[in-house]
Design a protein around this motif. Structure first.
Motif, PDB file in Angstrom:
ATOM      1  N   SER A   1     -47.676  50.400 -22.402  1.00 24.05           N
ATOM      2  CA  SER A   1     -48.344  50.294 -23.708  1.00 24.05           C
ATOM      3  C   SER A   1     -49.858  50.137 -23.624  1.00 24.05           C
ATOM      4  CB  SER A   1     -47.769  49.122 -24.500  1.00 24.05           C
ATOM      5  OG  SER A   1     -48.154  47.885 -23.910  1.00 24.05           O
ATOM      6  N   LYS A   2     -50.370  49.742 -22.473  1.00 19.74           N
ATOM      7  CA  LYS A   2     -51.791  49.365 -22.348  1.00 19.74           C
ATOM      8  C   LYS A   2     -52.778  50.383 -22.899  1.00 19.74           C
ATOM      9  CE  LYS A   2     -51.367  46.230 -18.462  1.00 19.74           C
ATOM     10  NZ  LYS A   2     -51.684  46.005 -17.060  1.00 19.74           N
ATOM     11  N   GLU A   3     -52.610  51.662 -22.550  1.00 20.31           N
ATOM     12  CA  GLU A   3     -53.607  52.642 -22.973  1.00 20.31           C
ATOM     13  C   GLU A   3     -53.490  53.011 -24.448  1.00 20.31           C
ATOM     14  OE1 GLU A   3     -52.722  56.866 -21.362  1.00 20.31           O
ATOM     15  OE2 GLU A   3     -51.897  55.480 -19.891  1.00 20.31           O
ATOM     16  N   PHE A   4     -52.385  52.641 -25.098  1.00 17.13           N
ATOM     17  CA  PHE A   4     -52.184  52.974 -26.510  1.00 17.13           C
ATOM     18  C   PHE A   4     -52.606  51.851 -27.454  1.00 17.13           C
ATOM     19  CE2 PHE A   4     -49.363  55.829 -24.281  1.00 17.13           C
ATOM     20  CZ  PHE A   4     -49.602  57.025 -24.928  1.00 17.13           C
ATOM     21  N   VAL A   5     -52.440  50.589 -27.016  1.00 16.33           N
ATOM     22  CA  VAL A   5     -52.721  49.445 -27.885  1.00 16.33           C
ATOM     23  C   VAL A   5     -54.196  49.416 -28.265  1.00 16.33           C
ATOM     24  CG1 VAL A   5     -52.785  46.914 -27.950  1.00 16.33           C
ATOM     25  CG2 VAL A   5     -50.782  48.099 -27.014  1.00 16.33           C
ATOM     26  N   GLY A   6     -54.451  49.252 -29.572  1.00 18.44           N
ATOM     27  CA  GLY A   6     -55.821  49.165 -30.048  1.00 18.44           C
ATOM     28  C   GLY A   6     -55.986  49.813 -31.408  1.00 18.44           C
TER      29      GLY A   6
END
Length: 129
Positions: free
Chosen positions: A6-11
């Motif tokens: 999920s890291k690169e999508f969260v934001g």
């Protein structure tokens, strides 16, 4: 290998603005982590009238159960499914998103439930804020 996909999508993601005669529109997304392999999207569609014959509006939609998966090329894709109610029918829209740097690109296809007709909406592009 980090199991958190999920890291690169969260934001917060700002969509490209589309300018038409008399109005413009943009969809922004806020993506939050549900688990290492799923996220939730809050989609905000902004319709901005530039001609008095139109009325500006904002529509917020939650897209739940967004799954994340690794591709053969080791990229991570986001897979969305949502139903859009249109006059006399419902369109099931399935999208696939991929992040490259600070850009999220989502390609999708829609299938009308009653007729089975398939449509291809324009590619949605977002920039991470």
């Amino acid at each position: 290998i980090d199991p958190d996909l999920s890291k690169e999508f969260v934001g917060t993601w700002k969509g490209d603005t589309k300018v038409e005669k008399g109005y413009e529109n943009r969809t922004d997304w806020v993506i939050t982590k549900v688990s290492d392999t799923s996220v939730k999207v809050v989609s905000t569609f902004n319709f901005i009238a530039t001609d008095p014959k139109y009325t500006s509006s904002t529509t917020v939609t939650n897209i739940e159960n967004v799954t994340l998966s690794k591709t053969v090329a080791n990229s991570v894709t986001m897979n969305t499914t949502e139903e859009l109610v249109v006059p006399g029918d419902v369109i099931v829209v399935k999208g696939v998103g991929i992040v490259t740097g600070n850009k999220l690109t989502v390609s999708s296809t829609g299938t009308y439930k009653k007729t089975g007709n398939v449509v291809t909406p324009p590619v949605a592009k977002f920039t991470k804020q």
